[in-house]
Design a protein around this motif. Sequence first.
Motif, PDB file in Angstrom:
ATOM      1  N   GLY A  18      47.159   4.463  21.415  1.00  0.00           N
ATOM      2  CA  GLY A  18      47.181   5.565  20.966  1.00  0.00           C
ATOM      3  C   GLY A  18      45.530   6.049  21.134  1.00  0.00           C
ATOM      4  O   GLY A  18      44.966   5.169  21.400  1.00  0.00           O
ATOM      5  N   PRO A  19      44.861   6.860  21.203  1.00  0.00           N
ATOM      6  CA  PRO A  19      44.339   7.578  20.999  1.00  0.00           C
ATOM      7  C   PRO A  19      42.826   7.177  20.045  1.00  0.00           C
ATOM      8  O   PRO A  19      43.217   7.099  18.988  1.00  0.00           O
ATOM      9  CB  PRO A  19      43.947   9.105  21.124  1.00  0.00           C
ATOM     10  N   ARG A  20      41.880   6.554  19.920  1.00  0.00           N
ATOM     11  CA  ARG A  20      41.443   6.652  18.400  1.00  0.00           C
ATOM     12  C   ARG A  20      40.442   8.022  18.058  1.00  0.00           C
ATOM     13  O   ARG A  20      40.423   8.988  18.861  1.00  0.00           O
ATOM     14  CB  ARG A  20      39.716   6.009  19.130  1.00  0.00           C
ATOM     15  N   LEU A  21      40.917   7.357  16.613  1.00  0.00           N
ATOM     16  CA  LEU A  21      40.537   8.607  16.271  1.00  0.00           C
ATOM     17  C   LEU A  21      39.742   8.129  14.898  1.00  0.00           C
ATOM     18  O   LEU A  21      38.889   6.877  14.652  1.00  0.00           O
ATOM     19  CB  LEU A  21      42.271   8.834  14.591  1.00  0.00           C
ATOM     20  N   LYS A  22      38.522   9.445  15.053  1.00  0.00           N
ATOM     21  CA  LYS A  22      37.172   9.119  13.561  1.00  0.00           C
ATOM     22  C   LYS A  22      37.924   8.977  12.362  1.00  0.00           C
ATOM     23  O   LYS A  22      38.989   9.472  11.889  1.00  0.00           O
ATOM     24  CB  LYS A  22      36.516  10.282  14.137  1.00  0.00           C
TER      25      LYS A  22
ATOM     26  N   ASN B  89      42.658  14.455  19.328  1.00  0.00           N
ATOM     27  CA  ASN B  89      42.733  12.923  19.355  1.00  0.00           C
ATOM     28  C   ASN B  89      43.853  12.917  18.543  1.00  0.00           C
ATOM     29  O   ASN B  89      45.224  11.942  18.380  1.00  0.00           O
ATOM     30  CB  ASN B  89      41.896  12.508  19.613  1.00  0.00           C
ATOM     31  N   ALA B  90      43.766  13.925  17.099  1.00  0.00           N
ATOM     32  CA  ALA B  90      45.087  13.852  16.877  1.00  0.00           C
ATOM     33  C   ALA B  90      46.773  14.083  16.650  1.00  0.00           C
ATOM     34  O   ALA B  90      47.280  13.360  16.380  1.00  0.00           O
ATOM     35  CB  ALA B  90      44.542  14.409  15.172  1.00  0.00           C
TER      36      ALA B  90
ATOM     37  N   GLU C 149      51.344  13.022  19.007  1.00  0.00           N
ATOM     38  CA  GLU C 149      53.311  12.777  20.530  1.00  0.00           C
ATOM     39  C   GLU C 149      53.013  10.998  20.669  1.00  0.00           C
ATOM     40  O   GLU C 149      54.644  11.544  21.302  1.00  0.00           O
ATOM     41  CB  GLU C 149      51.613  13.977  21.503  1.00  0.00           C
ATOM     42  N   LEU C 150      51.917  11.129  20.723  1.00  0.00           N
ATOM     43  CA  LEU C 150      52.492   9.285  21.077  1.00  0.00           C
ATOM     44  C   LEU C 150      53.086   8.594  20.648  1.00  0.00           C
ATOM     45  O   LEU C 150      55.018   7.727  20.648  1.00  0.00           O
ATOM     46  CB  LEU C 150      51.296   8.498  21.462  1.00  0.00           C
ATOM     47  N   SER C 151      52.860   8.898  19.065  1.00  0.00           N
ATOM     48  CA  SER C 151      54.093   8.214  17.822  1.00  0.00           C
ATOM     49  C   SER C 151      55.509   8.379  18.170  1.00  0.00           C
ATOM     50  O   SER C 151      56.234   7.927  18.160  1.00  0.00           O
ATOM     51  CB  SER C 151      53.682   8.898  16.758  1.00  0.00           C
TER      52      SER C 151
ATOM     53  N   LEU D 274      44.192  23.355  10.033  1.00  0.00           N
ATOM     54  CA  LEU D 274      44.801  24.855  11.079  1.00  0.00           C
ATOM     55  C   LEU D 274      44.547  24.365  12.458  1.00  0.00           C
ATOM     56  O   LEU D 274      45.142  25.190  13.299  1.00  0.00           O
ATOM     57  CB  LEU D 274      43.724  25.546   9.965  1.00  0.00           C
ATOM     58  N   LEU D 275      42.999  24.241  13.018  1.00  0.00           N
ATOM     59  CA  LEU D 275      43.505  23.924  14.193  1.00  0.00           C
ATOM     60  C   LEU D 275      44.517  22.966  15.049  1.00  0.00           C
ATOM     61  O   LEU D 275      44.967  23.427  16.027  1.00  0.00           O
ATOM     62  CB  LEU D 275      41.960  22.754  14.617  1.00  0.00           C
ATOM     63  N   ASP D 276      44.698  22.154  13.990  1.00  0.00           N
ATOM     64  CA  ASP D 276      46.304  21.640  15.208  1.00  0.00           C
ATOM     65  C   ASP D 276      47.078  22.409  15.096  1.00  0.00           C
ATOM     66  O   ASP D 276      48.570  22.555  16.053  1.00  0.00           O
ATOM     67  CB  ASP D 276      46.652  19.842  14.026  1.00  0.00           C
ATOM     68  N   THR D 277      47.688  23.390  13.641  1.00  0.00           N
ATOM     69  CA  THR D 277      48.776  24.436  13.769  1.00  0.00           C
ATOM     70  C   THR D 277      48.459  25.164  14.577  1.00  0.00           C
ATOM     71  O   THR D 277      49.252  25.937  15.486  1.00  0.00           O
ATOM     72  CB  THR D 277      49.083  25.109  12.337  1.00  0.00           C
ATOM     73  N   TYR D 278      47.863  25.891  15.106  1.00  0.00           N
ATOM     74  CA  TYR D 278      46.837  26.735  16.537  1.00  0.00           C
ATOM     75  C   TYR D 278      47.704  26.007  17.299  1.00  0.00           C
ATOM     76  O   TYR D 278      48.250  26.731  18.316  1.00  0.00           O
ATOM     77  CB  TYR D 278      45.464  27.057  15.693  1.00  0.00           C
ATOM     78  N   ARG D 279      46.930  24.903  17.869  1.00  0.00           N
ATOM     79  CA  ARG D 279      48.098  24.095  18.573  1.00  0.00           C
ATOM     80  C   ARG D 279      48.932  23.874  19.477  1.00  0.00           C
ATOM     81  O   ARG D 279      49.407  24.700  19.793  1.00  0.00           O
ATOM     82  CB  ARG D 279      46.845  23.242  19.342  1.00  0.00           C
TER      83      ARG D 279
END
Length: 300
Positions: free
Chosen positions: A101-105, A69-70, A75-77, A284-289
């Motif tokens: 955009g998608p809802r963020l927690k 989602n983040a 990406e949408l921005s 870290l996960l966002d960087t990995y992806r």
Amino acid sequence: MSKVDILEAWQAHLADGRRRSPHTVRAYLAAANRLLQATGLGNFNDVAKLDGPALRRQLAARRAEGLSNASAARELSALKGFVSFARSQVGEDATPPRLRGPRLKKGLPRPVTPDEAVNVADLVAGTANEAWTGARDRAVLLLMYGAGLRIAEALSLKGGDLPLGDTLAVTGKGGKQRVVPLISIIRAAVADYVEKCPWPIEREQPLFRGQKGGTLSQGMVQKAMARARIALGLPSTATPHALRHSFATHLLSAGADLRSLQELLGHASLGSTQIYTKVDAATLLDTYRSAHPREKKPSG
């Protein structure tokens, strides 16, 4: 104009016109490149015609690849900004397509990157009406980012705290005292402000003074950062307090342990500090992806 020309113009706009961080420029450039590849478009006129449904399809394709989602929100921005830029290039209204955009927690702090933190502080100093107020606001912001101070803690400093050394004793919530290290850039920023300040810096008086010599208000610092945030195209979450979040997140990423971080932040409970482990894991996960070869589509 070729696709390469479009991307080069977009990159220059982000880096030079909007002064985005290198990390943001790379991410937004990659998003625009993926959009051009998916649509086969090769000029600004066609990009300017893209609407909400077109961007929604692109985002759906990216979500099918496992985008969080983040990352999808970022990406949408990027896509909305790219279409808005294309519209400005062909003389149209630069309003971006309307698309949610998608809802963020909610709940996790939203830190800024090191480049963004420094860019904000420098822009605040460079665009102030007077040199001394610019130096003042820059010093306050760097105290929050470089030493993890709350805004109220920074503004509670007095002339008696000078000259600054390698450490600073800070009184936080509940009267709890802690000692934080001060790197050279912070000491230099405060010294620059003191040199330029037109008001006498007295021992029992506030270190950071308002326009008329009184105590500097939090609202003035918040307004200065808001102007810089808008100029740099940063999200609304880029507030002065986000600089303190960034201090914590970047230290944790560099290997700081939670107990030490708790002491530096002045948290009464370790539980308040543990939230930054989630922030670091999410980053870290966002960087990995973004970087893992299996997460990337073949170019061509």
